[in-house]
Enzyme design. Structure first.
Site: not given
Length: 316
Positions: A42, A44, A102, A135, A197, A199, A229, A231
């Protein structure tokens, strides 16, 4: 290979980056731990640790890269298995930390998923995290356990230093990456420039203007992640249009999703230099892409953590 003699140090790999894990184990001088990751019919995930790890200091290597949810669940289940098998410490080595973008609420009613992932890892039983180029550096503060952040810049800078390029300028593709560009520039004793720049929406970037002197110079664009890619290729084309002699690009984490490979192939970028924090499938190994290994860095960091030595000394 030289052998590291300490039976309490164990290194395990999951499915995201087995080749890197083998390289790390070789650098340390130990065999990878015996374990298996399988799936029930299934879907898992089932994990078996096939040797005793009671009282051991365990390091689990897993990038939470695509498929990110699959790799994250493997990691969480492995941590739980290690905890229940009486490991002394569970050190999670995450070369690429997924969901790191995030990291804050940019709009109303948004989640902070990087924090949620930190909570999940801690709740599962991780006692330390070792990652490369998070990040956002504040992610270290999302954990209440030690976090060692390693840097990709020295590896990338060393590669370009050995190329003996003339008249270089290090370019940040946006304002957020200026600190990273400055670190690279310091190592290569070069000036920096910044692409200013705007966005309009996620994954769509619009180059505005270039701050700094790039005319007639060899430009090296640096970022932590290259995803679609957009940017980096727009930045490269803008540099050439504004008088740069040639453009190289580099990043630590080659996410390279969607149209990324076509964009890089058709851009002004002469060479894209990345590391192996994320596995590159064969179709992404084009002539323009050079991949460097982070195994010696991670291997050395694991030895230093295990022997309770300074990790920051690696970057002096």
């Amino acid at each position: 290979m030289s052998t590291y003699v300490d039976p309490t140090l164990k290194v395990f790999t999951l499915n995201s980056n087995k080749e890197l894990s083998k390289e790390i184990a070789e650098h340390i001088g130990i065999e990878l731990g015996e374990s298996s990751v399988t799936k029930f019919s299934d879907g898992e995930i089932q994990i078996n640790i096939e040797e005793s790890i009671r009282g051991c200091e365990v390091y689990v290597i897993q990038s939470t890269s695509d498929p990110v949810n699959q790799h994250l669940m493997e990691l969480l289940i492995m941590i739980d298995a290690l905890k229940r098998a009486s490991a002394k410490t569970i050190n999670v080595v995450i070369p690429y930390y997924g969901y790191a973008r995030q990291d804050r609420k940019a709009r109303a009613r948004e989640p902070i998923t990087a924090k949620l992932v930190a909570n999940l890892l801690e709740t599962a039983g991780a006692t330390r995290v070792i990652a490369i180029d998070l990040h956002a550096t504040q992610i270290q503060g999302f954990f209440d356990i030690p976090v060692d952040q390693l840097l990709g810049v020295p590896i990338l800078a060393n590669y370009f230093s050995n190329k003996n390029l003339d008249d270089i300028v290090i370019v940040s593709p946006d304002h957020g990456g200026v600190t990273r560009a400055r670190k690279m520039a310091d190592r290569l004793k070069a000036p920096i420039a910044i692409i200013d720049k705007r966005r309009p929406r996620p994954n769509v970037s619009e180059v505005m203007n270039i701050v700094g002197n790039i005319e007639g110079k060899t430009a090296i664009l640096i970022d932590d992640i290259i995803d679609t890619a957009g940017t980096i290729t727009l930045a490269a084309n803008a540099l050439i249009e504004n008088g740069a002699k040639e453009v190289y690009a580099c990043c630590t984490h080659p996410v390279l999703s969607g149209p990324a490979m076509d964009r890089i192939q058709n851009s002004s970028i002469k060479e894209l230099v990345v590391t192996n924090t994320i596995v590159l499938p064969e179709e992404k190994k084009i002539d323009k892409v050079t991949q460097l290994s982070v195994a010696p860095l991670l291997g050395e960091a694991i030895i230093r953590v295990h022997e309770q030595l300074s990790v920051s000394k690696l970057f002096d």
